[in-house]
Design a protein around this motif. Structure first.
Motif, PDB file in Angstrom:
ATOM      1  N   SER A  45       0.836  -1.193   0.000  1.00 12.64           N
ATOM      2  CA  SER A  45       0.000   0.000   0.000  1.00 12.64           C
ATOM      3  C   SER A  45       0.874   1.247   0.000  1.00 12.64           C
ATOM      4  O   SER A  45       1.848   1.334   0.743  1.00 12.64           O
ATOM      5  CB  SER A  45      -0.901   0.003   1.235  1.00 12.64           C
ATOM      6  N   LYS A  46       0.510   2.208  -0.817  1.00 15.35           N
ATOM      7  CA  LYS A  46       1.228   3.482  -0.867  1.00 15.35           C
ATOM      8  C   LYS A  46       0.466   4.579  -0.132  1.00 15.35           C
ATOM      9  O   LYS A  46       0.995   5.652   0.098  1.00 15.35           O
ATOM     10  CB  LYS A  46       1.450   3.887  -2.327  1.00 15.35           C
ATOM     11  N   GLU A  82     -14.328  -4.903   2.940  1.00 17.24           N
ATOM     12  CA  GLU A  82     -13.607  -3.668   3.212  1.00 17.24           C
ATOM     13  C   GLU A  82     -12.518  -3.868   4.262  1.00 17.24           C
ATOM     14  O   GLU A  82     -12.664  -4.675   5.174  1.00 17.24           O
ATOM     15  CB  GLU A  82     -14.578  -2.593   3.696  1.00 17.24           C
ATOM     16  N   ILE A  83     -11.427  -3.089   4.112  1.00 16.68           N
ATOM     17  CA  ILE A  83     -10.331  -3.095   5.075  1.00 16.68           C
ATOM     18  C   ILE A  83      -9.799  -1.679   5.244  1.00 16.68           C
ATOM     19  O   ILE A  83      -9.999  -0.831   4.383  1.00 16.68           O
ATOM     20  CB  ILE A  83      -9.163  -4.009   4.646  1.00 16.68           C
ATOM     21  N   VAL A  84      -9.143  -1.445   6.366  1.00 19.86           N
ATOM     22  CA  VAL A  84      -8.332  -0.244   6.549  1.00 19.86           C
ATOM     23  C   VAL A  84      -6.900  -0.733   6.476  1.00 19.86           C
ATOM     24  O   VAL A  84      -6.531  -1.717   7.136  1.00 19.86           O
ATOM     25  CB  VAL A  84      -8.598   0.415   7.920  1.00 19.86           C
ATOM     26  N   ILE A  85      -6.081  -0.066   5.669  1.00 22.89           N
ATOM     27  CA  ILE A  85      -4.710  -0.539   5.470  1.00 22.89           C
ATOM     28  C   ILE A  85      -3.738   0.633   5.558  1.00 22.89           C
ATOM     29  O   ILE A  85      -4.050   1.739   5.128  1.00 22.89           O
ATOM     30  CB  ILE A  85      -4.588  -1.289   4.118  1.00 22.89           C
ATOM     31  N   GLY A  86      -2.607   0.370   6.161  1.00 23.18           N
ATOM     32  CA  GLY A  86      -1.579   1.394   6.330  1.00 23.18           C
ATOM     33  C   GLY A  86      -0.565   1.387   5.197  1.00 23.18           C
ATOM     34  O   GLY A  86      -0.543   0.478   4.364  1.00 23.18           O
ATOM     35  N   VAL A  87       0.282   2.387   5.191  1.00 25.13           N
ATOM     36  CA  VAL A  87       1.329   2.514   4.172  1.00 25.13           C
ATOM     37  C   VAL A  87       2.370   1.420   4.373  1.00 25.13           C
ATOM     38  O   VAL A  87       2.786   1.139   5.494  1.00 25.13           O
ATOM     39  CB  VAL A  87       1.998   3.899   4.252  1.00 25.13           C
ATOM     40  N   GLY A  88       2.785   0.783   3.287  1.00 23.12           N
ATOM     41  CA  GLY A  88       3.815  -0.250   3.332  1.00 23.12           C
ATOM     42  C   GLY A  88       3.321  -1.627   3.704  1.00 23.12           C
ATOM     43  O   GLY A  88       4.103  -2.563   3.818  1.00 23.12           O
ATOM     44  N   VAL A  89       2.024  -1.777   3.871  1.00 21.97           N
ATOM     45  CA  VAL A  89       1.432  -3.065   4.227  1.00 21.97           C
ATOM     46  C   VAL A  89       0.956  -3.747   2.949  1.00 21.97           C
ATOM     47  O   VAL A  89       0.330  -3.103   2.103  1.00 21.97           O
ATOM     48  CB  VAL A  89       0.236  -2.867   5.196  1.00 21.97           C
ATOM     49  N   ASP A 118     -13.866   8.808  -0.194  1.00 21.37           N
ATOM     50  CA  ASP A 118     -14.776   9.655   0.566  1.00 21.37           C
ATOM     51  C   ASP A 118     -14.943   9.201   2.020  1.00 21.37           C
ATOM     52  O   ASP A 118     -15.808   9.695   2.733  1.00 21.37           O
ATOM     53  CB  ASP A 118     -16.136   9.725  -0.126  1.00 21.37           C
ATOM     54  N   VAL A 119     -14.100   8.254   2.476  1.00 24.02           N
ATOM     55  CA  VAL A 119     -14.192   7.723   3.835  1.00 24.02           C
ATOM     56  C   VAL A 119     -12.970   8.167   4.636  1.00 24.02           C
ATOM     57  O   VAL A 119     -11.843   8.048   4.166  1.00 24.02           O
ATOM     58  CB  VAL A 119     -14.259   6.171   3.808  1.00 24.02           C
ATOM     59  N   ASP A 120     -13.186   8.674   5.852  1.00 23.67           N
ATOM     60  CA  ASP A 120     -12.096   9.063   6.750  1.00 23.67           C
ATOM     61  C   ASP A 120     -11.689   7.823   7.558  1.00 23.67           C
ATOM     62  O   ASP A 120     -12.481   7.352   8.381  1.00 23.67           O
ATOM     63  CB  ASP A 120     -12.559  10.182   7.679  1.00 23.67           C
ATOM     64  N   PRO A 121     -10.497   7.269   7.336  1.00 19.17           N
ATOM     65  CA  PRO A 121     -10.083   6.047   8.013  1.00 19.17           C
ATOM     66  C   PRO A 121     -10.064   6.170   9.540  1.00 19.17           C
ATOM     67  O   PRO A 121     -10.236   5.195  10.243  1.00 19.17           O
ATOM     68  CB  PRO A 121      -8.672   5.776   7.493  1.00 19.17           C
TER      69      PRO A 121
END
Length: 65
Positions: free
Chosen positions: A8-9, A22-29, A49-52
């Motif tokens: 993920s960038k 759906e998932i929430v994903i961080g940078v570098g994962v 349009d979604v605030d993580p």
């Protein structure tokens, strides 16, 4: 659109194109496989349009448990 295995960038909320999981994903994962379609190609689309930080999971998702 990112595929499973790619890093993920951007921090954010993403959903699969195949079944809207759906998932929430961080940078570098690395993006995972779709929870319903293990070991198959998976495309993830960012929900811009979604605030993580205030994200409420999609309880109507189609994730088999």
């Amino acid at each position: 659109m990112p595929h499973n295995g790619e890093l993920s960038k951007t921090f954010g909320v993403y959903k699969t194109l195949c079944c809207d999981a759906e998932i929430v994903i961080g940078v570098g994962v690395p993006f995972p496989d779709c929870p319903n379609h293990k070991n198959l190609p998976t495309e993830w689309k960012q929900l811009s349009d979604v605030d993580p930080s205030h994200y409420i999971p999609n309880t109507a998702g189609k994730i088999k448990r």
